[in-house]
Design a protein around this motif. Structure first.
Motif, PDB file in Angstrom:
ATOM      1  N   VAL A   1       0.719  -1.175  -0.084  1.00  0.00           N
ATOM      2  CA  VAL A   1      -0.067   0.144  -0.075  1.00  0.00           C
ATOM      3  C   VAL A   1       0.819   1.078  -0.074  1.00  0.00           C
ATOM      4  O   VAL A   1       0.607   2.332  -0.639  1.00  0.00           O
ATOM      5  CB  VAL A   1      -0.992   0.060   1.304  1.00  0.00           C
ATOM      6  CG1 VAL A   1      -1.705   1.262   1.302  1.00  0.00           C
ATOM      7  CG2 VAL A   1      -1.787  -1.199   0.957  1.00  0.00           C
TER       8      VAL A   1
ATOM      9  N   LYS B   1      -4.261   5.662   3.545  1.00  0.00           N
ATOM     10  CA  LYS B   1      -3.624   4.320   3.865  1.00  0.00           C
ATOM     11  C   LYS B   1      -4.300   3.214   4.817  1.00  0.00           C
ATOM     12  O   LYS B   1      -4.602   2.225   4.503  1.00  0.00           O
ATOM     13  CB  LYS B   1      -2.329   4.503   4.474  1.00  0.00           C
ATOM     14  CG  LYS B   1      -1.415   3.349   4.272  1.00  0.00           C
ATOM     15  CD  LYS B   1      -0.031   3.719   4.839  1.00  0.00           C
ATOM     16  CE  LYS B   1       0.681   2.576   5.544  1.00  0.00           C
ATOM     17  NZ  LYS B   1       2.174   2.960   5.949  1.00  0.00           N
ATOM     18  N   GLU B   2      -4.811   3.793   5.932  1.00  0.00           N
ATOM     19  CA  GLU B   2      -5.661   3.202   7.063  1.00  0.00           C
ATOM     20  C   GLU B   2      -6.999   2.704   6.306  1.00  0.00           C
ATOM     21  O   GLU B   2      -7.387   1.243   6.144  1.00  0.00           O
ATOM     22  CB  GLU B   2      -5.870   3.831   8.047  1.00  0.00           C
ATOM     23  CG  GLU B   2      -4.698   3.501   9.083  1.00  0.00           C
ATOM     24  CD  GLU B   2      -4.851   4.731  10.322  1.00  0.00           C
ATOM     25  OE1 GLU B   2      -5.970   5.037  10.764  1.00  0.00           O
ATOM     26  OE2 GLU B   2      -3.907   5.484  10.564  1.00  0.00           O
TER      27      GLU B   2
ATOM     28  N   ILE C   1      -6.026  -0.157   3.698  1.00  0.00           N
ATOM     29  CA  ILE C   1      -5.617  -1.516   4.415  1.00  0.00           C
ATOM     30  C   ILE C   1      -6.895  -2.156   4.953  1.00  0.00           C
ATOM     31  O   ILE C   1      -6.971  -3.289   4.859  1.00  0.00           O
ATOM     32  CB  ILE C   1      -4.571  -1.095   5.529  1.00  0.00           C
ATOM     33  CG1 ILE C   1      -3.376  -0.825   4.855  1.00  0.00           C
ATOM     34  CG2 ILE C   1      -4.554  -2.337   6.612  1.00  0.00           C
ATOM     35  CD1 ILE C   1      -2.144  -0.489   5.790  1.00  0.00           C
TER      36      ILE C   1
ATOM     37  N   LEU D   1      -8.823  -3.844   2.352  1.00  0.00           N
ATOM     38  CA  LEU D   1      -8.060  -4.978   2.033  1.00  0.00           C
ATOM     39  C   LEU D   1      -8.217  -6.410   2.894  1.00  0.00           C
ATOM     40  O   LEU D   1      -8.225  -7.327   2.787  1.00  0.00           O
ATOM     41  CB  LEU D   1      -6.641  -4.990   1.719  1.00  0.00           C
ATOM     42  CG  LEU D   1      -6.152  -4.153   0.248  1.00  0.00           C
ATOM     43  CD1 LEU D   1      -4.893  -3.623   0.387  1.00  0.00           C
ATOM     44  CD2 LEU D   1      -6.668  -4.712  -0.908  1.00  0.00           C
ATOM     45  N   ARG D   2      -8.214  -5.941   4.302  1.00  0.00           N
ATOM     46  CA  ARG D   2      -8.129  -6.820   5.354  1.00  0.00           C
ATOM     47  C   ARG D   2      -9.361  -7.566   5.360  1.00  0.00           C
ATOM     48  O   ARG D   2      -9.457  -8.672   5.867  1.00  0.00           O
ATOM     49  CB  ARG D   2      -7.945  -6.153   6.641  1.00  0.00           C
ATOM     50  CG  ARG D   2      -6.399  -5.820   6.998  1.00  0.00           C
ATOM     51  CD  ARG D   2      -6.325  -4.822   7.929  1.00  0.00           C
ATOM     52  NE  ARG D   2      -6.688  -5.174   9.391  1.00  0.00           N
ATOM     53  CZ  ARG D   2      -5.592  -5.921  10.143  1.00  0.00           C
ATOM     54  NH1 ARG D   2      -4.440  -6.012   9.390  1.00  0.00           N
ATOM     55  NH2 ARG D   2      -5.812  -6.204  11.302  1.00  0.00           N
TER      56      ARG D   2
END
Ligand SMILES: Nc1ncnc2c1ncn2[C@@H]1O[C@H](COP(=O)(O)OP(=O)(O)OP(=O)(O)O)[C@@H](O)[C@H]1O
Ligand SMILES: Nc1ncnc2c1ncn2[C@@H]1O[C@H](COP(=O)(O)OP(=O)(O)OP(=O)(O)O)[C@@H](O)[C@H]1O
Ligand SMILES: [Mg+2]
Ligand SMILES: [Mg+2]
Lengths: 245, 309, 256, 245, 256
Positions: free
Chosen positions: E197, E243-244, E247, E250-251
């Motif tokens: 990322v 970014k968070e 993520i 995606l998580r």
């Protein structure tokens, strides 16, 4: 099975062409028909299987057994001692480029018509693939795994039995897959050079009798023998390497 | 004489003989002696082997792997003379050549000189080269113009498969009747008619070492063999039956008709006024002289090294 | 601070090559305390793995001494748990047989070993896979087996040499969180080599940086984050500042 | 050179023991002494090298050439056509477990005592390693590289010549390193079965002459031949694979 | 905004397996404009590489159409430049021969090709290595050769499939900066697949995220950073927030 259909078809076509060809040429001792070979096999099955097959089988089994024992022993010695390795490895590799088998006729002088002249030919032809593959296998064990074992406090013996031996097994079987068909060839060549029985001997002898079908019949059995031995090795391999997907 | 009193099989002494070829009529005396118990009477347990290669009877006798090998007189002389191979003859079986130059009846070649520019197969024994050369030469041809091909034991098959134009090393008591019985027209020339001495076709050879160690055993063998021969001479039909009974039918089937014919050809050539097996120095000398003439040997060996009575 | 479980005292080390010798450590001195999580970063070839080889006993220092749990022994082999880069499981052994390996080598009785391994597999979420071969497992699962194997060595010190470098980014993230959870639960001391500055920051109490050759002294950074940690903690200003400093220190040595 | 010292020492010891042993046994036709073999080699060098070596060499060269041409052709055919692959590959693999070589005596009937009966034996023994290794090599080309070439707009021909052929070359050489020593053995075996000349024939013929040194002398030459051929292959391999470090 | 150089119009795609078919794209629609730098992220197996296979023409859509530079052609092979994961150089070809490959295949004259390659090698800092084999080069250098090869395909669109995943962290950093410099200079359109990322944020204008299967729509994020970029820019609050979020997205799909 479906996958082998084209091969089987091709073989069938080949056999038919052969049969027809043989009937046209019509000189049985030069080109016997497959049907004639089949009949001959049937006629002689008792003799071929009981007497000659037993004799050839004995040569193959003894020869392979000695090759395996000596080959593994030498491979282990070479991995354990670097002096032995430096001494023998170049000789073994070089010896492979030498047609030692051309010495076979002289074995008859040394061992007479006993089983040993044929066993020696079989050993000579199978020793190399078994030794080299086992040796390469013992050497193939990963350095990282070895160091990992050492950090666990493993002894030399632990490393040999828990790492080197399992790493060598796939290689050993590759060697066996090469050696086993060669052992059949070795036994047959040995029998040409001096024998009173055996499938190779019988085949050659039938040549002097102008019996073409008799020449081919034992070769059919030798071929089946080669295939069966090969399948046995594959069976053991599958069993030993069941962790391979 | 000093015959050992025997009877129990476990006291028998083992003796290995190797035939010159696969068993046929010429070997009847051995099978008779075996069947009738003559060997056993002499305290012998004889096992009979057949060679896989034409030269094995001499080779293996010399290396002590067998006790007696049946072989050809000139080769015994050559082995002794050229390479100092320690073998000697201990008895004669066939007293004149059976080995003939064999070809197809309808082929363009009919006498030795016709083979100029042709191929002749032979079983890899150099003696045959010499015989053929002498024959071609005495027939007025050029021996160098004949191509000789080593066909090992494949004498008959190479001839009828037309791979060669003739073969030498073939026997008039075997190949010839066999080929004829299979319907091939066969003709042959006798070497004796073309300048080759009438050498002993078949002698039993033993290495010097074996002779030294086992002289008694060898002598016993020949005594029993003579009895076998006597029987064979008197009752050829019965001897033949014994041979046929002992044959390895599937391995090497014998044709009764062929063997009967063979027996007729053989018996006169095995007969000797001095008794079966006997040898004469003259015959050895004559053959040795011929060999020297052909260049196969350079020096004639001592006669006592060549044969023993 | 608690007691030192690992101590390097003036350790010098060099590899002997046929034509030259490579000096890697020069009178290096450092201490690691009980229960710490230490990351080690440094350019490729700076000697990180060599440090581990010295600690495990695969190599011996040329001079100086290495103390593990207060003792100095010439043969240290077998005294710490080691988890290598990638998983390095034996493909011919089942998961159970792989995990039991250090116990087998230590000569633990079969029964004891069985108990420990079964318990461990359960804790690590690997129950039911005992009889599978490594090739049946995902990358993350294999790493957990490898970690279990290191734990079962029984040592209080675990050395992890780039254990997650072969995992894809997402799996790596999960494994990092899982590793932290295990470490917090078990209280072992962990030394962790990595190339990934984010990873070092996220996981460790202290970061050792190898910058020179030979290494005379480890640069040391104390990570300014409390535990338990979250990924978003990485974006705190003091952390990002430290990260930039670390990257700057490492970049000095980069050449393509 | 230093690395081979132990091997050379061992061979030297072996030769000395042999020499002494041979002198003690003192039956030259069973166990000739190495010195005797050397002398014999010297005596017969003209005959052996000019006549018999030429003849054996011709068999090896023709046999290998045909094996290479046929082997490569079949390997290419199999990679290009999946029907051919399905038909031939199982047959080739299975044929390896069959001692076809046992049929050698009958070749003499088919091809006579010409060079061809020996060439056929040589081909039979060398065809398999060459074909299988070339085929494996052609198949070994990386799928990723092939797709990369395709994305550049490469034709089938491009892929064959720029990817498959270069990928196959190391495998081809492995096959040749197996095939070349075998070709020497094949020629020798072929000559046993019927010949007028050649080193295998000469060796066997010397047996009939009870000339032990004469049996061994041509085998020494055959061995050197095997080693030289092997070195030639290695030379070509080094040249072709100079990109390997 | 400039013209669309790549456009997917209602593209559906599935892999046919013997027993089932794997639906990957379902009426997917998206556009990429001239000179953009696009990163594509998504869990393993979500179909990122498959997108590239469709663009290059290695696969054909089941329905819908793909337009490159405004044209729709059934045979797209050869129309874009492709740089694969790792370097994929031919080990038996020298650096020069590797770089010249696309020109050879396009049938460019030897002379022209030579000029282009020599120029390219010089620009990419590879002069002097023309006659070396790939095994002589470092990882970063090999990547540059691989990139040059893609550039020499002559296309204005370059597809990069995880090109830096096999490089170590430090080399990766340098290569990222180098790639940005090249891209800014050349003005080509780049599609870039990555698992990282940070990498996606650092490099791209827009990020496409693949989250569902089959993919019906690409989630899209416009990176809130100006160019030229620096590593410290990644720590700006809007960037760390994005970014968070990425993520987090995606998580949702991760399972070990
Ligand atoms: N067994 C050895 N013999 C000789 N030199 C070695 C040996 N092992 C490592 N080296 C050298 O020592 C130096 C340090 O190696 P080391 O493996 O410790 O580096 P590292 O920091 O772990 O690097 P990486 O990040 O690439 O794993 C390197 O220059 C390496 O080439
Ligand atoms: N040639 C193929 N035939 C059948 N299925 C395939 C093929 N290639 C890929 N797949 C399947 O399609 C799905 C998507 O694969 P793809 O390679 O596009 O994923 P990805 O996003 O690139 O993953 P990664 O990050 O691991 O590279 C996966 O489930 C894969 O198993
Ligand atoms: Mg390292
Ligand atoms: Mg992918």
């Amino acid at each position: 099975m479906r996958n082998y259909l084209p091969s089987i078809l091709l073989i069938a076509v080949f056999v038919i062409v052969w049969e027809v060809g043989a009937r046209i040429v019509n000189t049985e001792f030069i080109l016997p028909a497959p049907s004639g070979i089949g009949l001959k096999l049937w006629d002689l099955k008792g003799l071929l299987l009981k007497e000659h097959l037993t004799s050839t089988l004995l040569i193959i089994v003894i020869g392979l057994a000695i090759s395996i024992v000596l080959g593994i022993a030498l491979a282990i010695t070479m991995t354990q001692s670097s002096v032995m390795e430096k001494t023998f490895y170049p000789i073994i590799i070089t010896s492979q480029t030498i047609p030692i088998i051309a010495l076979a006729p002289i074995f008859v002088l040394w061992f007479g018509y006993s089983i040993w002249s044929k066993v020696v030919v079989t050993i000579l032809i199978t020793f190399f693939p078994i030794t080299v593959s086992t040796y390469d296998g013992l050497r193939s064990s990963s350095k990282e795994l070895k160091e990992l074992l050492l950090t666990m406090g493993a002894s030399k013996k632990d490393i040999f039995f828990k790492l080197d031996v399992p790493s060598a097994i796939p290689y050993f079987f590759s060697g066996m897959k090469v050696a086993v068909p060669l052992s059949v060839i070795g036994a047959a060549i040995g029998e040409w050079l001096g024998a009173q029985e055996g499938l190779g001997y019988f085949s050659r002898r039938m040549m002097t009798q102008f019996d073409g079908a008799g020449v081919f019949a034992p070769i059919v059995i030798l071929s089946l023998l080669g295939i069966i031995f090969f399948l046995i090795v594959i069976m053991f391999e599958k069993k030993a390497l069941k962790w391979r997907k | 004489g000093d015959k050992e009193a025997t009877g129990k099989a476990d006291e028998l002494k083992e003796l290995d003989v190797m035939l010159d070829w696969y068993p046929n009529a010429v070997h009847s005396f051995l099978y008779v002696a075996k069947e009738k118990g003559y060997f056993e009477e002499e305290g012998l347990d004889v096992s009979i082997q057949f060679p896989a290669n034409p030269t094995d009877p001499l080779n293996l006798a010399a290396s002590g792997k067998i006790d007696i090998g049946f072989y050809y007189q000139p080769d015994v002389i050559m082995a002794r003379a050229n390479e100092d191979i320690p073998v000697k003859s201990t008895g004669v079986v066939v007293r004149s050549p059976l080995n003939h130059l064999v070809f197809k009846e309808d082929s363009p070649v009919q006498t030795p000189k016709d083979f100029e520019g042709k191929k002749v197969g032979y079983p890899g024994i150099p003696l045959n080269e010499a015989i053929l050369k002498t024959m071609v030469k005495s027939d007025g041809g050029d021996p160098e113009a004949v191509e000789m091909v080593n066909v090992e034991f494949e004498l008959g098959s190479s001839l009828i498969a037309d791979k060669v134009d003739g073969v030498i090393g073939a026997y008039i008591n075997h190949e010839v009747p066999v080929l004829e019985s299979k319907g091939h027209g066969i003709a042959y020339n006798n070497p004796v008619d073309y300048g080759v001495p009438s050498y002993y076709e078949l002698v039993g050879v033993t290495s010097d070492q074996t002779w030294e160690d086992e002289q008694k055993k060898i002598e016993a063998f020949w005594r029993a063999a003579e009895k076998g021969y006597d029987f064979m001479e008197k009752k050829p039909d019965e001897a033949l039956d014994i041979l046929l009974d002992n044959q390895d039918e599937a391995n090497f089937p014998l044709d009764e008709e062929v063997e009967t014919k063979s027996m007729e050809i053989l018996l006169p050539k095995m007969e000797s006024e001095h008794g079966f097996g006997s040898q004469s120095e003259d015959a050895w000398q004559e053959t040795a002289d011929w060999l020297k003439e052909t260049g196969l040997i350079e020096e004639i060996p001592e006669m006592e090294d060549l044969f023993v009575e | 601070m608690s007691k030192a479980v690992l101590e390097f005292k003036d350790v010098s080390f060099q590899y002997q090559e046929t034509d030259k010798s490579i000096d890697l450590l020069d009178s290096l001195h450092f201490r690691v305390f009980d229960g710490e999580f230490i990351s080690i970063i440094g350019a490729s070839g700076s000697g990180k793995s060599t440090l581990f080889r010295l600690i495990t006993g695969l190599e011996q220092p040329v001079s100086g001494s290495i103390h593990i749990n207060g003792e100095q022994r010439p043969n240290r082999l077998g005294s710490v748990g080691y988890m290598p880069q990638q998983d390095l499981l034996m493909p011919w052994r089942t998961i159970y047989e792989n995990a039991v390996l250090p116990l087998e080598i230590k000569g633990v009785s079969k029964q004891d070993a069985h108990q420990q391994v079964v318990k461990g597999l359960k804790e690590f979420g690997l129950s039911g896979y005992e009889q599978n071969y490594p090739s049946d497992l995902s990358g993350g699962m294999k790493q957990r087996v490898s970690f279990l194997r290191a734990v079962l060595s029984g040592s209080n010190i675990l050395l992890l040499d780039e254990p997650f470098s072969a995992l894809d980014a997402m799996t790596k993230l999960s494994m990092q969180e899982w590793l932290l959870a295990q470490w917090e639960k078990r209280g072992q001391t962990i030394l962790f080599i990595t190339h990934d500055v984010n990873e070092a920051l996220f996981l460790s109490d202290r970061i050792f940086i190898l910058t020179e050759r030979p290494v005379k002294q480890l640069k040391e950074a104390v990570v300014p984050m409390n535990r338990p940690r979250t990924l978003s903690g990485l974006h705190a200003p003091e952390v990002t500042k430290m990260k930039e400093q670390l990257i700057e220190q490492l970049r000095e040595r980069i050449s393509l």
